[in-house]
Design a protein around this motif. Structure first.
Motif, PDB file in Angstrom:
ATOM      1  N   UNK A   1     -36.221 -26.765  70.021  1.00  0.00           N
ATOM      2  CA  UNK A   1     -35.417 -26.582  71.239  1.00  0.00           C
ATOM      3  C   UNK A   1     -34.204 -27.497  71.208  1.00  0.00           C
ATOM      4  N   UNK A   2     -33.091 -26.977  71.661  1.00  0.00           N
ATOM      5  CA  UNK A   2     -31.835 -27.732  71.699  1.00  0.00           C
ATOM      6  C   UNK A   2     -31.495 -28.052  73.155  1.00  0.00           C
ATOM      7  N   UNK A   3     -31.057 -29.267  73.406  1.00  0.00           N
ATOM      8  CA  UNK A   3     -30.591 -29.658  74.731  1.00  0.00           C
ATOM      9  C   UNK A   3     -29.080 -29.825  74.679  1.00  0.00           C
ATOM     10  N   UNK A   4     -28.379 -29.095  75.552  1.00  0.00           N
ATOM     11  CA  UNK A   4     -26.918 -29.136  75.601  1.00  0.00           C
ATOM     12  C   UNK A   4     -26.482 -29.803  76.901  1.00  0.00           C
ATOM     13  N   UNK A   5     -25.701 -30.858  76.778  1.00  0.00           N
ATOM     14  CA  UNK A   5     -25.072 -31.451  77.955  1.00  0.00           C
ATOM     15  C   UNK A   5     -23.680 -30.846  78.081  1.00  0.00           C
ATOM     16  N   UNK A   6     -23.468 -30.088  79.143  1.00  0.00           N
ATOM     17  CA  UNK A   6     -22.224 -29.336  79.259  1.00  0.00           C
ATOM     18  C   UNK A   6     -21.474 -29.600  80.550  1.00  0.00           C
ATOM     19  N   UNK A   7     -21.047 -28.503  81.191  1.00  0.00           N
ATOM     20  CA  UNK A   7     -20.223 -28.610  82.378  1.00  0.00           C
ATOM     21  C   UNK A   7     -18.743 -28.683  82.056  1.00  0.00           C
ATOM     22  N   UNK A   8     -18.383 -28.360  80.821  1.00  0.00           N
ATOM     23  CA  UNK A   8     -17.000 -28.429  80.343  1.00  0.00           C
ATOM     24  C   UNK A   8     -16.649 -27.149  79.592  1.00  0.00           C
ATOM     25  N   UNK A   9     -15.389 -27.030  79.207  1.00  0.00           N
ATOM     26  CA  UNK A   9     -14.959 -25.911  78.360  1.00  0.00           C
ATOM     27  C   UNK A   9     -15.745 -25.913  77.056  1.00  0.00           C
ATOM     28  N   UNK A  10     -15.937 -27.105  76.489  1.00  0.00           N
ATOM     29  CA  UNK A  10     -16.691 -27.234  75.241  1.00  0.00           C
ATOM     30  C   UNK A  10     -18.149 -26.814  75.451  1.00  0.00           C
ATOM     31  N   UNK A  11     -18.703 -27.155  76.594  1.00  0.00           N
ATOM     32  CA  UNK A  11     -20.081 -26.777  76.896  1.00  0.00           C
ATOM     33  C   UNK A  11     -20.269 -25.268  76.909  1.00  0.00           C
ATOM     34  N   UNK A  12     -19.302 -24.560  77.463  1.00  0.00           N
ATOM     35  CA  UNK A  12     -19.364 -23.098  77.491  1.00  0.00           C
ATOM     36  C   UNK A  12     -19.324 -22.514  76.082  1.00  0.00           C
ATOM     37  N   UNK A  13     -18.498 -23.127  75.226  1.00  0.00           N
ATOM     38  CA  UNK A  13     -18.411 -22.658  73.843  1.00  0.00           C
ATOM     39  C   UNK A  13     -19.739 -22.854  73.122  1.00  0.00           C
ATOM     40  N   UNK A  14     -20.382 -23.990  73.367  1.00  0.00           N
ATOM     41  CA  UNK A  14     -21.680 -24.262  72.746  1.00  0.00           C
ATOM     42  C   UNK A  14     -22.707 -23.252  73.231  1.00  0.00           C
ATOM     43  N   UNK A  15     -22.745 -23.018  74.536  1.00  0.00           N
ATOM     44  CA  UNK A  15     -23.713 -22.082  75.106  1.00  0.00           C
ATOM     45  C   UNK A  15     -23.517 -20.681  74.532  1.00  0.00           C
ATOM     46  N   UNK A  16     -22.271 -20.255  74.400  1.00  0.00           N
ATOM     47  CA  UNK A  16     -21.985 -18.927  73.843  1.00  0.00           C
ATOM     48  C   UNK A  16     -22.454 -18.829  72.390  1.00  0.00           C
ATOM     49  N   UNK A  17     -22.214 -19.876  71.625  1.00  0.00           N
ATOM     50  CA  UNK A  17     -22.625 -19.879  70.218  1.00  0.00           C
ATOM     51  C   UNK A  17     -24.138 -19.782  70.088  1.00  0.00           C
ATOM     52  N   UNK A  18     -24.851 -20.616  70.834  1.00  0.00           N
ATOM     53  CA  UNK A  18     -26.310 -20.620  70.745  1.00  0.00           C
ATOM     54  C   UNK A  18     -26.897 -19.305  71.245  1.00  0.00           C
TER      55      UNK A  18
END
Length: 251
Positions: free
Chosen positions: A1-18
């Motif tokens: 499992x991966x934990x992503x700390x987001x809430x930013x433009x970069x966070x959205x990019x990470x979420x889309x990739x995963x």
């Protein structure tokens, strides 16, 4: 499992990739936002101290942390670094490439808000683009000098401004813009003498803010981005991020 700390433009990019790669992950933010949960994506919000983060990582069997949070979330960065290193969980920092420093008489770079305040002169009208949390930090200035803050138009931000007793009529609600003419118009409308902002890179449209200030002959003070913990593996684009994730998951 991966934990992503987001809430930013970069966070959205990470979420889309995963999501595209069907890699199960939890998306975490400090405040509650709209996030669409799927078969591979779940969501949580709320600040975590060291003990809470450690317990969460163990409970959810987190194998990789991707830190795509705001570059100025210093407490979060330090918390992640300390706990992740203790548990030997790799951290990938998906960050923003910084712009080259602008060399101009009207442009100043500082490390702290205290340093920024020392550069302000009496009778200057300030536009702060440093976020709602900076209202309290800059209170000694705006209590005696005309100041405007651009903040997000959401209940949490408005509540923080109200709690600090900042004049509501001097709040500018909205997001940073890449539209130079709009930024220039804002500075002229409010008769701004000095702009205070953060070194956010182009994700925060820093180049536009600098250009707008110079076009209106306004001083601009930029707070340097804090250093990222050495434990983090830095990446700056999605392709590099995907490559690093693949290597980590194969270990």
């Amino acid at each position: 499992m991966i934990l992503v700390f987001g809430g930013t433009t970069e966070g959205k990019k990470v979420a889309n990739l995963l999501q595209e790669r069907a890699m199960p992950f939890v998306y975490s933010t400090k405040t509650n936002i709209t996030f669409e949960e799927t078969e591979v994506a779940s969501y949580r919000y709320g600040a975590l101290n060291e003990k809470q983060l450690e317990a969460y990582l163990i409970e959810k069997n987190i194998e990789i942390i991707i830190n795509a949070s705001h570059p100025f979330a210093e407490i979060l960065h330090q918390t992640i670094a300390k706990v992740a290193e203790k548990l030997q969980i790799p951290v990938i920092r998906f960050g923003r490439q910084l712009l080259s420093k602008t060399n101009h008489p009207l442009v100043s770079y500082v490390n702290t808000y205290h340093d920024a305040l020392k550069l302000l002169k009496s009778n200057q009208t300030l536009l702060a683009l440093t976020g709602v949390q900076s209202i309290k930090k800059l209170k000694p200035w705006w209590q005696t000098s005309t100041s405007y803050f651009r903040i997000l138009n959401r209940p949490e931000s408005l509540a923080i401004a109200k709690e600090s007793n900042f004049p509501e009529k001097q709040l500018i609600l909205g997001l940073p813009s890449a539209n130079l003419e709009e930024e220039i118009a804002l500075l002229k409308k409010c008769k701004i003498d000095v702009v205070l902002t953060k070194e956010t890179g182009n994700s925060g449209f820093l180049s536009t803010k600098i250009a707008a200030a110079l076009k209106t002959n306004a001083q601009i003070i930029i707070i340097n981005q804090p250093k990222i913990p050495s434990y983090f593996k830095m990446v700056y684009d999605v392709n590099e991020l995907e490559l690093v994730i693949s290597k980590k998951t194969q270990l």
